[in-house]
Design a protein around this motif. Structure first.
Motif, PDB file in Angstrom:
ATOM      1  N   THR A   1      10.987 -19.579  -7.946  1.00  0.00           N
ATOM      2  CA  THR A   1      11.413 -19.110  -7.152  1.00  0.00           C
ATOM      3  C   THR A   1      11.793 -17.338  -6.565  1.00  0.00           C
ATOM      4  O   THR A   1      11.686 -17.056  -5.819  1.00  0.00           O
ATOM      5  N   ALA A   2      12.451 -17.282  -8.397  1.00  0.00           N
ATOM      6  CA  ALA A   2      12.919 -16.337  -8.402  1.00  0.00           C
ATOM      7  C   ALA A   2      11.535 -15.130  -8.105  1.00  0.00           C
ATOM      8  O   ALA A   2      12.188 -13.974  -7.926  1.00  0.00           O
ATOM      9  N   ALA A   3      10.281 -15.187  -8.314  1.00  0.00           N
ATOM     10  CA  ALA A   3       9.870 -14.064  -7.484  1.00  0.00           C
ATOM     11  C   ALA A   3       9.711 -13.229  -6.688  1.00  0.00           C
ATOM     12  O   ALA A   3       8.768 -12.781  -5.184  1.00  0.00           O
ATOM     13  N   LEU A   4       9.957 -14.331  -6.094  1.00  0.00           N
ATOM     14  CA  LEU A   4      10.054 -13.886  -3.741  1.00  0.00           C
ATOM     15  C   LEU A   4      10.963 -12.995  -4.019  1.00  0.00           C
ATOM     16  O   LEU A   4      10.877 -12.337  -3.050  1.00  0.00           O
ATOM     17  N   THR A   5      12.428 -12.672  -4.925  1.00  0.00           N
ATOM     18  CA  THR A   5      13.043 -11.810  -5.426  1.00  0.00           C
ATOM     19  C   THR A   5      12.655 -10.776  -5.438  1.00  0.00           C
ATOM     20  O   THR A   5      13.473  -9.556  -6.346  1.00  0.00           O
ATOM     21  N   ALA A   6      11.531 -10.440  -6.923  1.00  0.00           N
ATOM     22  CA  ALA A   6      11.414  -9.249  -7.703  1.00  0.00           C
ATOM     23  C   ALA A   6      10.812  -8.372  -6.891  1.00  0.00           C
ATOM     24  O   ALA A   6       9.722  -7.841  -7.562  1.00  0.00           O
ATOM     25  N   TYR A   7      11.320  -7.941  -6.278  1.00  0.00           N
ATOM     26  CA  TYR A   7      11.103  -6.972  -5.581  1.00  0.00           C
ATOM     27  C   TYR A   7      12.523  -5.517  -5.396  1.00  0.00           C
ATOM     28  O   TYR A   7      13.862  -5.927  -5.518  1.00  0.00           O
ATOM     29  N   ALA A   8      12.256  -4.447  -6.053  1.00  0.00           N
ATOM     30  CA  ALA A   8      13.219  -3.674  -6.265  1.00  0.00           C
ATOM     31  C   ALA A   8      12.997  -2.884  -4.852  1.00  0.00           C
ATOM     32  O   ALA A   8      11.603  -2.627  -3.617  1.00  0.00           O
ATOM     33  N   ALA A   9      13.998  -2.624  -4.372  1.00  0.00           N
ATOM     34  CA  ALA A   9      14.095  -1.269  -3.428  1.00  0.00           C
ATOM     35  C   ALA A   9      14.364   0.077  -3.155  1.00  0.00           C
ATOM     36  O   ALA A   9      14.300   0.617  -3.498  1.00  0.00           O
ATOM     37  N   PRO A  10      13.348   0.818  -3.306  1.00  0.00           N
ATOM     38  CA  PRO A  10      12.540   2.043  -3.734  1.00  0.00           C
ATOM     39  C   PRO A  10      13.701   2.566  -2.835  1.00  0.00           C
ATOM     40  O   PRO A  10      13.612   2.604  -1.826  1.00  0.00           O
ATOM     41  N   GLY A  11      14.313   3.620  -3.242  1.00  0.00           N
ATOM     42  CA  GLY A  11      14.237   4.950  -2.735  1.00  0.00           C
ATOM     43  C   GLY A  11      13.292   5.897  -2.773  1.00  0.00           C
ATOM     44  O   GLY A  11      12.654   6.080  -3.344  1.00  0.00           O
ATOM     45  N   VAL A  12      13.947   7.025  -0.994  1.00  0.00           N
ATOM     46  CA  VAL A  12      12.813   7.947  -0.744  1.00  0.00           C
ATOM     47  C   VAL A  12      13.973   9.231  -1.081  1.00  0.00           C
ATOM     48  O   VAL A  12      15.090   9.466  -0.605  1.00  0.00           O
ATOM     49  N   CYS A  13      13.438  10.070  -1.073  1.00  0.00           N
ATOM     50  CA  CYS A  13      14.712  11.405  -0.580  1.00  0.00           C
ATOM     51  C   CYS A  13      13.612  12.217   0.126  1.00  0.00           C
ATOM     52  O   CYS A  13      12.925  12.178   0.202  1.00  0.00           O
ATOM     53  N   SER A  14      14.770  13.045   1.116  1.00  0.00           N
ATOM     54  CA  SER A  14      13.900  13.918   2.090  1.00  0.00           C
ATOM     55  C   SER A  14      14.773  15.083   2.396  1.00  0.00           C
ATOM     56  O   SER A  14      16.014  14.903   2.149  1.00  0.00           O
ATOM     57  N   LEU A  15      13.366  16.462   2.412  1.00  0.00           N
ATOM     58  CA  LEU A  15      14.747  17.654   2.560  1.00  0.00           C
ATOM     59  C   LEU A  15      14.627  17.775   4.298  1.00  0.00           C
ATOM     60  O   LEU A  15      15.293  19.035   4.249  1.00  0.00           O
ATOM     61  N   MET A  16      13.709  16.340   5.383  1.00  0.00           N
ATOM     62  CA  MET A  16      13.828  16.792   6.238  1.00  0.00           C
ATOM     63  C   MET A  16      14.242  16.201   7.276  1.00  0.00           C
ATOM     64  O   MET A  16      14.006  15.104   6.736  1.00  0.00           O
ATOM     65  N   GLY A  17      14.692  16.575   8.284  1.00  0.00           N
ATOM     66  CA  GLY A  17      14.750  15.353   8.857  1.00  0.00           C
ATOM     67  C   GLY A  17      14.037  14.284   9.770  1.00  0.00           C
ATOM     68  O   GLY A  17      12.893  15.363  10.193  1.00  0.00           O
ATOM     69  N   GLY A  18      14.009  13.097  10.491  1.00  0.00           N
ATOM     70  CA  GLY A  18      12.956  12.565  11.021  1.00  0.00           C
ATOM     71  C   GLY A  18      11.685  11.730  10.446  1.00  0.00           C
ATOM     72  O   GLY A  18       9.894  12.240  10.857  1.00  0.00           O
ATOM     73  N   ARG A  19      11.659  11.518   8.984  1.00  0.00           N
ATOM     74  CA  ARG A  19      11.149  10.753   8.472  1.00  0.00           C
ATOM     75  C   ARG A  19      10.324   9.281   8.458  1.00  0.00           C
ATOM     76  O   ARG A  19      11.453   8.435   9.298  1.00  0.00           O
ATOM     77  N   TYR A  20       8.985   9.329   8.806  1.00  0.00           N
ATOM     78  CA  TYR A  20       8.893   7.860   9.168  1.00  0.00           C
ATOM     79  C   TYR A  20       7.634   7.490   7.725  1.00  0.00           C
ATOM     80  O   TYR A  20       7.227   8.084   7.450  1.00  0.00           O
ATOM     81  N   PHE A  21       8.776   5.992   7.772  1.00  0.00           N
ATOM     82  CA  PHE A  21       7.908   5.827   6.142  1.00  0.00           C
ATOM     83  C   PHE A  21       8.152   3.744   6.486  1.00  0.00           C
ATOM     84  O   PHE A  21       9.485   3.521   6.708  1.00  0.00           O
ATOM     85  N   LYS A  22       7.278   2.940   5.688  1.00  0.00           N
ATOM     86  CA  LYS A  22       7.160   1.615   5.904  1.00  0.00           C
ATOM     87  C   LYS A  22       7.240   1.300   4.310  1.00  0.00           C
ATOM     88  O   LYS A  22       6.758   1.751   3.718  1.00  0.00           O
TER      89      LYS A  22
END
Lengths: 327, 186
Positions: free
Chosen positions: B40-61
């Motif tokens: 069951t723990a495999a369902l939560t074995a995800y890191a929430a990655p961080g992203v860095c931006s120097l400009m506004g209006g970024r889209y990603f998934k």
């Protein structure tokens, strides 16, 4: 060999005092482990390139693909300039980890998406290609080539594609598909049944390295970072992340950069925790370096700063922090 | 992780259910419980990655892990007074993040106010002042998302845009998934 079962969804298992030898909960746990293999899809790469509207750009980043040669989805978010654009996207991989930008060699093409037409100022995001990334790949590269107009690539996401069937036999990752036939009949349960479930989960999760923070720039037009006497360190990256319950985990840090003066460094670390510094001066050439840091707690803020003498210039191709569960 | 060989001797097809009635389950069931927890723990074995931006209006998934019931956005903002080039925002602006799949609606917006620059100043690296701002309770529920759902992630910097800011000013954002305690509702 029987076809390994792939349930449509993960089914919670309730364990009571009685354990049926040829059915639940052991069989269901084994099937759930198969489901995890088919559906565990952490980002192998996620970044928001620092770039403006340009006609041509090349983004490379280190990657640790699955040992099983999985198919990955490539998502790109892109925005066209005021006159629109016609653009070709190419996804490539390299195996040496030291390909100099502009050399034109060392890359193998995985997919080409030709002639995508974007209307003026159109913003578009979604999957552009599915690619099988070999286990030997050390770097991934996305090439943008506009035959007209300009495009700003706003994000890159690469993650394993979901599977519609479970492969049979032992996989290089260590995963061996669970099959119902293992527990059919009247025989007792055996350690192999239980161990396989355990090792399958560990193999699946540990085989899919996750990107936890990344910065990439086009190798033909990286934004220069210029330290000065009054500001000898300049922030290059700042990114929060969540790795719940993973305090103490070892993270891999990889940097591709160059500098035009001796004494230039890039330091990558976490707020209040460990950091590593890379000497990035290598004459005219980029350096590709890696090290590790231990995670202090599960809610880190990662940073990267470039430093150097007054008048120096540091060009960053990528700064990538990744996590292999279990490390 | 060590794996201990365990033999379960219950035999099927013997109507042996009664054997377990009225007795304490054998200790080896603990192994099964641990095994089930591991799966069951495999369902939560995800890191929430961080992203860095120097400009506004970024889209990603980013993929939303299974059992995720809500998302919380978290941002850090750094800015300095010694600009290298371009137009500099006098102060960092609020960060808005959208957690839906249709380009961002008010219902899915998570606004992270950057109204208290002194909060959580970072003592590192030697490039301050930095401000660390998190959205404490400003999370939004999302649909009961199981696997194979990509969360659209639209980071918009309100007010002064970030285009043209100096390289020492940037924003990092990530989502934190809230998981369901009841996995049966997946």
């Amino acid at each position: 060999m029987p076809t390994p079962p792939l349930p449509a969804s993960f089914s919670p298992v309730e364990i009571t005092g009685f354990v049926d030898a040829d059915g639940d909960p052991i069989d269901q746990m084994g099937r759930n482990a198969n489901w995890v293999y088919a559906n565990h899809r952490p980002p192998a790469h996620l970044s928001t390139p620092i770039i403006d509207l340009v006609a041509n750009a090349n983004y490379q980043a280190p990657i640790e693909p699955s040992a099983d040669g999985l198919v990955y989805e490539v998502y790109l978010s892109r925005k066209a300039g005021l006159v629109g654009a016609t653009v070709t996207w190419t996804v490539q991989y390299g195996t040496t980890g030291s390909v100099q930008p502009g050399s034109g060699t060392g890359w193998t093409t995985l997919a080409t998406v030709s002639g995508e037409v974007l209307t003026p100022s159109q913003e578009k995001w979604g999957e552009v290609a599915t690619v099988t990334i070999p286990a030997t790949a050390t770097h991934i590269r996305v090439v943008q080539a506009c035959s007209s107009g300009t495009v700003q690539l706003q994000s890159i996401l690469i993650l394993p594609d979901e599977l519609s069937a479970i492969p049979t036999g032992a996989r290089p990752s260590g995963f061996v598909a669970w099959i119902n036939a293992m527990i059919e009949g009247e025989g007792p349960n055996n350690p192999e049944q239980l161990n396989r479930i355990w090792t399958n989960i560990n193999a699946t999760v540990g085989d899919r390295v996750q990107c936890v923070a990344a910065l990439v720039q086009s190798d033909n037009i990286p934004m220069p970072i210029e330290p000065t006497t009054t500001k000898p360190f300049v922030t290059a990256m700042l990114a929060p992340a969540w790795l719940e319950g993973q305090g103490g985990a070892s993270l891999k840090v990889r940097v591709g950069a160059k500098a035009d003066a001796d004494g230039c460094t890039i330091t990558v670390g976490q707020q209040g925790g460990e950091s590593v510094s890379f000497d990035v001066y290598n004459g005219l050439f980029y350096t590709y370096q890696a090290d590790t840091i231990d995670l202090t707690h599960g809610a880190p803020v990662f940073y990267a700063v470039a430093g150097g003498p007054d008048g120096a210039q540091v060009d960053v191709l990528y700064i990538v922090i990744s996590w292999r569960p279990g490390d | 992780m060590a794996v201990l060989p365990v033999i379960i001797n219950w035999k099927g097809k013997t109507n042996s259910t009664r054997l377990a009635q009225g007795v304490t389950p054998p200790a080896r069931l603990e192994y099964l419980l641990q095994l089930n927890d591991r799966v069951t723990a495999a369902l939560t074995a995800y890191a929430a990655p961080g992203v860095c931006s120097l400009m506004g209006g970024r889209y990603f998934k980013v993929p939303v892990p299974p059992a995720t019931k809500a998302l919380q956005a978290r941002a850090v903002v750094a800015w300095g007074s010694s600009a290298k080039s371009g137009a500099i925002a006098d102060a960092p602006a609020d960060v808005s993040v959208y957690a839906d799949g249709s380009g961002g609606t008010a219902a899915d917006e998570i606004t992270i106010p950057v109204s208290n620059p002194g909060e959580g100043d970072l003592a590192m690296p030697p490039d301050g002042p930095w401000s660390l701002v998190t959205a404490s309770e400003t999370w939004q529920p999302t649909p009961a998302a199981a696997q194979d759902r990509l969360c659209e992630y639209t980071a918009t910097l309100a007010g002064a845009g970030l285009e043209g800011v100096a390289v020492d000013e940037c924003v990092g954002v990530c989502f934190r998934p809230y998981r369901a305690s009841d996995l049966s509702s997946l």
